[in-house]
Every structure is written in C-alpha cells, then in structure tokens.
Write an enzyme that holds these catalytic residues in place. Structure first.
Site, PDB file in Angstrom:
ATOM      1  N   VAL A  62      38.121 116.993  -7.542  1.00  0.00           N
ATOM      2  CA  VAL A  62      37.252 115.968  -6.976  1.00  0.00           C
ATOM      3  C   VAL A  62      35.816 116.469  -6.823  1.00  0.00           C
ATOM      4  O   VAL A  62      34.864 115.814  -7.260  1.00  0.00           O
ATOM      5  CB  VAL A  62      37.820 115.488  -5.618  1.00  0.00           C
ATOM      6  CG1 VAL A  62      36.810 114.670  -4.851  1.00  0.00           C
ATOM      7  CG2 VAL A  62      39.073 114.663  -5.875  1.00  0.00           C
ATOM      8  N   GLU A  79      43.066 111.948 -12.135  1.00  0.00           N
ATOM      9  CA  GLU A  79      42.943 113.091 -13.035  1.00  0.00           C
ATOM     10  C   GLU A  79      43.233 112.606 -14.455  1.00  0.00           C
ATOM     11  O   GLU A  79      44.081 111.755 -14.663  1.00  0.00           O
ATOM     12  CB  GLU A  79      43.933 114.184 -12.637  1.00  0.00           C
ATOM     13  CG  GLU A  79      43.498 114.905 -11.389  1.00  0.00           C
ATOM     14  CD  GLU A  79      44.504 115.940 -10.909  1.00  0.00           C
ATOM     15  OE1 GLU A  79      45.331 116.399 -11.694  1.00  0.00           O
ATOM     16  OE2 GLU A  79      44.440 116.268  -9.712  1.00  0.00           O
ATOM     17  N   PHE A 121      51.562 100.451 -13.151  1.00  0.00           N
ATOM     18  CA  PHE A 121      52.430 101.212 -12.239  1.00  0.00           C
ATOM     19  C   PHE A 121      53.843 100.633 -12.179  1.00  0.00           C
ATOM     20  O   PHE A 121      54.510 100.714 -11.166  1.00  0.00           O
ATOM     21  CB  PHE A 121      51.800 101.322 -10.833  1.00  0.00           C
ATOM     22  CG  PHE A 121      50.755 102.397 -10.797  1.00  0.00           C
ATOM     23  CD1 PHE A 121      51.067 103.661 -10.330  1.00  0.00           C
ATOM     24  CD2 PHE A 121      49.486 102.164 -11.282  1.00  0.00           C
ATOM     25  CE1 PHE A 121      50.128 104.677 -10.332  1.00  0.00           C
ATOM     26  CE2 PHE A 121      48.541 103.157 -11.305  1.00  0.00           C
ATOM     27  CZ  PHE A 121      48.858 104.419 -10.825  1.00  0.00           C
ATOM     28  N   CYS A 167      48.342 114.266  -5.350  1.00  0.00           N
ATOM     29  CA  CYS A 167      47.972 113.212  -4.392  1.00  0.00           C
ATOM     30  C   CYS A 167      49.144 112.400  -3.857  1.00  0.00           C
ATOM     31  O   CYS A 167      49.379 112.407  -2.646  1.00  0.00           O
ATOM     32  CB  CYS A 167      46.936 112.293  -5.030  1.00  0.00           C
ATOM     33  SG  CYS A 167      45.368 113.127  -5.230  1.00  0.00           S
TER      34      CYS A 167
HETATM   35  N1  NAD Z   1      42.911 115.541  -7.455  1.00  0.00           N
HETATM   36  C1  NAD Z   1      42.782 114.231  -7.381  1.00  0.00           C
HETATM   37  O1  NAD Z   1      43.078 113.499  -8.329  1.00  0.00           O
HETATM   38  C2  NAD Z   1      42.227 113.581  -6.135  1.00  0.00           C
HETATM   39  C3  NAD Z   1      41.849 112.241  -6.171  1.00  0.00           C
HETATM   40  C4  NAD Z   1      41.319 111.659  -5.028  1.00  0.00           C
HETATM   41  C5  NAD Z   1      41.233 112.407  -3.853  1.00  0.00           C
HETATM   42  N2  NAD Z   1      41.635 113.692  -3.831  1.00  0.00           N
HETATM   43  C6  NAD Z   1      41.473 114.452  -2.591  1.00  0.00           C
HETATM   44  O2  NAD Z   1      40.308 115.257  -2.694  1.00  0.00           O
HETATM   45  C7  NAD Z   1      40.498 116.510  -2.008  1.00  0.00           C
HETATM   46  C8  NAD Z   1      40.301 117.648  -2.978  1.00  0.00           C
HETATM   47  O3  NAD Z   1      41.305 117.568  -3.961  1.00  0.00           O
HETATM   48  P1  NAD Z   1      41.265 118.471  -5.275  1.00  0.00           P
HETATM   49  O4  NAD Z   1      42.398 118.045  -6.123  1.00  0.00           O
HETATM   50  O5  NAD Z   1      39.889 118.483  -5.811  1.00  0.00           O
HETATM   51  O6  NAD Z   1      41.585 119.889  -4.612  1.00  0.00           O
HETATM   52  P2  NAD Z   1      41.620 121.313  -5.316  1.00  0.00           P
HETATM   53  O7  NAD Z   1      42.700 122.052  -4.618  1.00  0.00           O
HETATM   54  O8  NAD Z   1      41.653 121.159  -6.792  1.00  0.00           O
HETATM   55  O9  NAD Z   1      40.214 121.958  -4.942  1.00  0.00           O
HETATM   56  C9  NAD Z   1      39.800 122.234  -3.650  1.00  0.00           C
HETATM   57  C10 NAD Z   1      38.691 123.278  -3.735  1.00  0.00           C
HETATM   58  O10 NAD Z   1      38.178 123.488  -2.421  1.00  0.00           O
HETATM   59  C11 NAD Z   1      37.896 124.871  -2.264  1.00  0.00           C
HETATM   60  N3  NAD Z   1      37.870 125.181  -0.831  1.00  0.00           N
HETATM   61  C12 NAD Z   1      38.901 125.138   0.055  1.00  0.00           C
HETATM   62  N4  NAD Z   1      38.479 125.492   1.285  1.00  0.00           N
HETATM   63  C13 NAD Z   1      37.147 125.743   1.171  1.00  0.00           C
HETATM   64  C14 NAD Z   1      36.138 126.144   2.089  1.00  0.00           C
HETATM   65  N5  NAD Z   1      36.439 126.347   3.367  1.00  0.00           N
HETATM   66  N6  NAD Z   1      34.890 126.316   1.618  1.00  0.00           N
HETATM   67  C15 NAD Z   1      34.589 126.115   0.318  1.00  0.00           C
HETATM   68  N7  NAD Z   1      35.503 125.743  -0.595  1.00  0.00           N
HETATM   69  C16 NAD Z   1      36.764 125.556  -0.173  1.00  0.00           C
HETATM   70  C17 NAD Z   1      39.025 125.555  -3.008  1.00  0.00           C
HETATM   71  O11 NAD Z   1      38.679 126.893  -3.348  1.00  0.00           O
HETATM   72  C18 NAD Z   1      39.154 124.640  -4.237  1.00  0.00           C
HETATM   73  O12 NAD Z   1      38.321 125.069  -5.284  1.00  0.00           O
HETATM   74  C19 NAD Z   1      41.890 116.431  -1.405  1.00  0.00           C
HETATM   75  O13 NAD Z   1      41.802 115.945  -0.100  1.00  0.00           O
HETATM   76  C20 NAD Z   1      42.586 115.413  -2.286  1.00  0.00           C
HETATM   77  O14 NAD Z   1      43.635 114.755  -1.619  1.00  0.00           O
HETATM   78  C21 NAD Z   1      42.114 114.311  -4.948  1.00  0.00           C
END
Ligand code: NAD
Length: 433
Positions: A11, A153, A250, A261
């Site tokens: 994200v 994704e 879906f 997610c």
């Molecule tokens: N992946 C998806 O398709 C998607 C879609 C919509 C919403 N979300 C939401 O978005 C959020 C992020 O998801 P994601 O899939 O990108 O997660 P991810 O696990 O791929 O990435 C999270 C990143 O945050 C970094 N991080 C964690 N703690 C940190 C800190 N204290 N300081 C700096 N960096 C830090 C990690 O190193 C990692 O690179 C989640 O809440 C998820 O539910 C994800």
C-alpha cells in the site's frame, strides 16, 4: 504537496509512487533498512505490474525518495501517510503496534501544523487513539484523517489512480479541503470523494472487505451444495449474477480466499464485535466455510487416491493467493501442500511469480519446477490452486504425455469439463455436479 508515506509495503509503495506521479514530492519511510537500500538501488521488493517503471520514472526526476529517517521526513512534509502493516494479533485483533509506534514518532517529530492520514486498515476508534498519542507528545496543531485504501494487489496502480471512491474521515473542513486538493487529479477524472467521520471511514473499510469475503464463502457453500445435488455452479452463477442486485463479481467458487487482507480483516471485525459484546455471527460462518474450503482440493485428492499418498507425486500449478501477485500470505496453496505432504505425497510446484515467496514458506519440502510443464513430469495428477492466465490454455496433449496418469484437480474451475474429458482426462473441479 510535500508528502511523507510511512511503510513501503504494497500500500505505502503504491500510494507513494502514485502520489509522486501526480506531481507531489514524496518521501517513503520504512524501518526495514535492507528494503530501503534495495528501493534506493531501484530494486522493487514486491511484484506488482507497472510499479517498477513508475518508481524509476519518479525517483529519476527527483520526486520520489526512500529513507529510514522518520523525524526529518515528517518535519519536511505537509501530509504524513501511515501505511504500515496491521497484522492479526493472537486472538485475531488487528495488531496496531506499528501504527502506534509511528504515531509516537510523528508526535516526537512535530514542529508545525501537519495532517496525519491513516491509510492502514485499522479498527474503529484508532484515529482517536492516534490523536491522543500525538497530542500527548506535541503542542503543535495537527489533524488525523482516516483514508482507507481499497486497492487490489495485482491491479494496484490502476486501482489507486482510478478509485471507485476516495473515503475521507475527518473532523475539520480544513483537513477535508487539503485532502480534496491532494486527490484533485482523481476527482477531476470523475472519481467520487466521500466525506464522513473517522469512525465511519474506519468501519467502511472492514465492512467492504467482510462483504466481499462473505460473497466468496457464500458462493463456495452454494458450489458444495451443487456438487451434492447435481447442479452446476457455473450455470447458477450466470443465473444469479445477472440479477443487478447481486452482480457477477466475487461469485467464482474455488479453494477459498487468502491474502493479506480478507482473512485478517474478517478476524479483526469479529474481534471488534467481541470488544462490544456483539457477536458477528455471519462473519464467524464466513471464516469457518473458508477454512474448510482451503482443504477441499486436498480432500478430493485423498478421496480419489486414498488416505496414504506414499509414493504418489503431484504437480501444483499456482502458489500465490491470487494471480498477478507474488503474495503468499494465507494462500490456500499452502494448506493444500501441507495436507498432501502429511499424507506422504511428493509435490512439484510452479508459479509464475511466487516461487521466491513459496521457498520462505515451504522450504525444501517440495520440488520447485522451472516451468509449468516441468512440474508435470511423472506426476499422478495436476492440481490448480491459482488461476494465472498462462494456466488457462495449456497444450493439453503435452500435459497428458507428461503426467503419469491424466488426472486434473482444478481448484479454480479454469477448464471446460467436457473439453478435458474429451482430451482423455479425469477432471475434478468445484461445484459442477
Ligand atoms: N496489501 C493490500 O492489498 C492492502 C489493500 C488495502 C489496505 N491494506 C492495508 O494497508 C496496510 C499495509 O498493508 P501492506 O500490505 O502494504 O503491508 P506490508 O506488510 O506489505 O508492508 C508494511 C510495511 O510497513 C513497514 N513498517 C512496519 N512498521 C513500521 C514502522 N514502525 N516504521 C516504518 N515502517 C514500518 C514494514 O517494514 C513494511 O515494509 C495494512 O493495514 C493493510 O491491511 C492492504
């Protein structure tokens, strides 16, 4: 605008890159030093179509930067996005330690007015808690905006650039108007921006994912019933999807939902109910159906070949939780592999993008084939767990000649059953009674 995005996962990296693409000056911050180093070298740590080119272009013209330095990046920015992970905790609740750590970091760094935007998926009430954390540490004015992300994704760039809606949960007109300014290029293209309070914005994200997960478990349950009663789920999908109130999307039966997610957001929503003594009965059922569904393909194999699979070899096409991603989080393929291994089978796997991630999950317990056909050599059956496009039209004669016996267990209903039967295969799929 000068923007800081904290967290460079799916994200944060997509949001930061797309915001740079609209002309903003974006600094992406992550605590993972090796990830930041790779991004600085131009290496993209995830597979997401189109992302690499966009990163190169925007980093190349100096609009996109990567760092581990939170405080300086926060100070330099007008808007700070929080996009860190919120993985499931022990009882399924969203683990907010990353979000709160960033909130403390922002509070300590604040030296002037800022807008803090929570993009991570967070339970209702989190924006209020973040507000308290920052206020405890800083006398400077700030706003906390809830701006949940709905990208998928595999189609993340298109989704971020062309959102069905942009949800802004905020308290003040000033915060709303700054967010509208930031998203103006999208609004100008006709994508709606919806304003609401923080709690409703937080809830909207969970309700959206929980509803989609419900649709999947619902159609899987109907498929399982079709199988037992001699109906065909493909016909039933056509029959109900053409109803505008239901829609076609879906409604594909399969081996269950996975990914980063749906599983965690359904669990977190159940947990939100627990905290206010309101049991989420539908979501409990959605989860239970999905857990069973992940076992379905392996169970079909065991029903066909018996409980002891010693000496049997299987080819598995598809490991990622869905096509167009390398994400293996909560992937049904892992459950399938574990069940078959536990019964004594050997497995050769192939996925166009997720082989690296699969190695982390499955180690050397399976054989990693360099291509789809190479996985088939000497196998007792082919199993399909992810519907990558390249699996849709294989050379069936070649598949047949490579397999020890021409059997296909299709967990995504990729093939026309009559075509496979005409090709001499025993074909087992989902819900086509
Ligand atoms: N992946 C998806 O398709 C998607 C879609 C919509 C919403 N979300 C939401 O978005 C959020 C992020 O998801 P994601 O899939 O990108 O997660 P991810 O696990 O791929 O990435 C999270 C990143 O945050 C970094 N991080 C964690 N703690 C940190 C800190 N204290 N300081 C700096 N960096 C830090 C990690 O190193 C990692 O690179 C989640 O809440 C998820 O539910 C994800």
């Amino acid at each position: 605008m000068k923007i800081c995005v904290v967290g460079t996962g799916y994200v944060g990296l997509v949001a930061g890159t797309c915001l740079a693409e609209s002309g903003n000056d974006v600094t992406c911050v992550d605590k993972d030093e090796s990830k930041v180093e790779r991004l600085r070298r131009g290496e993209v740590p995830i597979y997401e179509p189109g992302l690499e080119e966009l990163i190169w272009r925007n980093a190349g013209v100096g609009r996109l930067h990567f760092t581990t330095e939170l405080a300086t990046s926060v100070r330099a920015a007008e808007v700070v996005f929080v996009a860190v992970g919120t993985p499931p905790g022990e009882r399924g609740e969203a683990d907010l330690s990353g979000v709160f750590a960033v909130a403390r970091g922002i509070g300590d760094a604040l030296d002037g007015e800022k807008i803090v935007v929570i993009k991570s998926t967070v339970p209702v009430g989190t924006a209020d808690r973040v507000r308290e954390i920052i206020a405890e540490r800083s006398p400077h004015p700030f706003e906390v905006v809830s701006n949940p992300e709905f990208l998928r994704e595999g189609q993340a760039i298109g989704d971020f650039m062309n959102p069905d809606r942009i949800i802004i949960g905020a308290r003040s007109d000033r915060a709303r108007s700054r967010m509208a300014f930031l998203y103006q290029p999208h609004i100008d293209e006709g994508h709606p921006i919806l304003y609401m309070d923080n709690r409703s914005a937080e809830m909207s994200k969970y309700a959206a994912n929980a509803f989609l997960a419900t649709k999947i478990s619902f159609i899987n349950e109907v498929a399982n019933l079709c199988e037992r009663l001699g109906a065909d789920i493909d016909e039933v999908r056509r029959g109900i999807g053409s109803d505008e109130r239901i829609g076609h999307r879906f409604l594909s039966p399969g081996v269950g939902y996975g990914g980063s997610c749906f599983p965690k957001d359904v669990k977190a929503m159940v947990d939100m109910g627990v905290t206010v003594q309101y049991p989420m009965r539908i979501l409990h059922a959605v989860e239970a159906v999905n857990e069973d569904q992940k076992h379905l393909l392996a169970e079909k194999v065991l029903a066909t070949h018996g409980p002891d699979l010693t000496g049997r070899v299987y080819a598995l096409w598809g490991l990622a939780f869905k096509p167009q991603t390398d994400d293996m989080r909560e992937a049904p393929s892992v459950v399938i592999v574990e069940r078959l291994l536990a019964a004594g089978a050997q497995i050769a796997v192939y996925d166009p993008e997720a082989m690296g991630e699969a190695r982390k999950e499955l180690g050397d317990r399976v054989r990693y084939a360099p291509g789809a056909y190479e996985a088939l050599e000497g196998a007792d059956a082919l199993l399909i767990a992810t519907e990558w496009k390249e699996f849709h039209r294989p050379d069936l004669q070649r598949v047949r000649s490579l397999l020890r016996s021409p059997v296909v267990f299709d967990g995504r209903n990729v093939y026309d059953p009559s075509l496979l039967r005409e090709g001499g295969f025993t074909y087992v799929s989902i819900g086509r009674g």
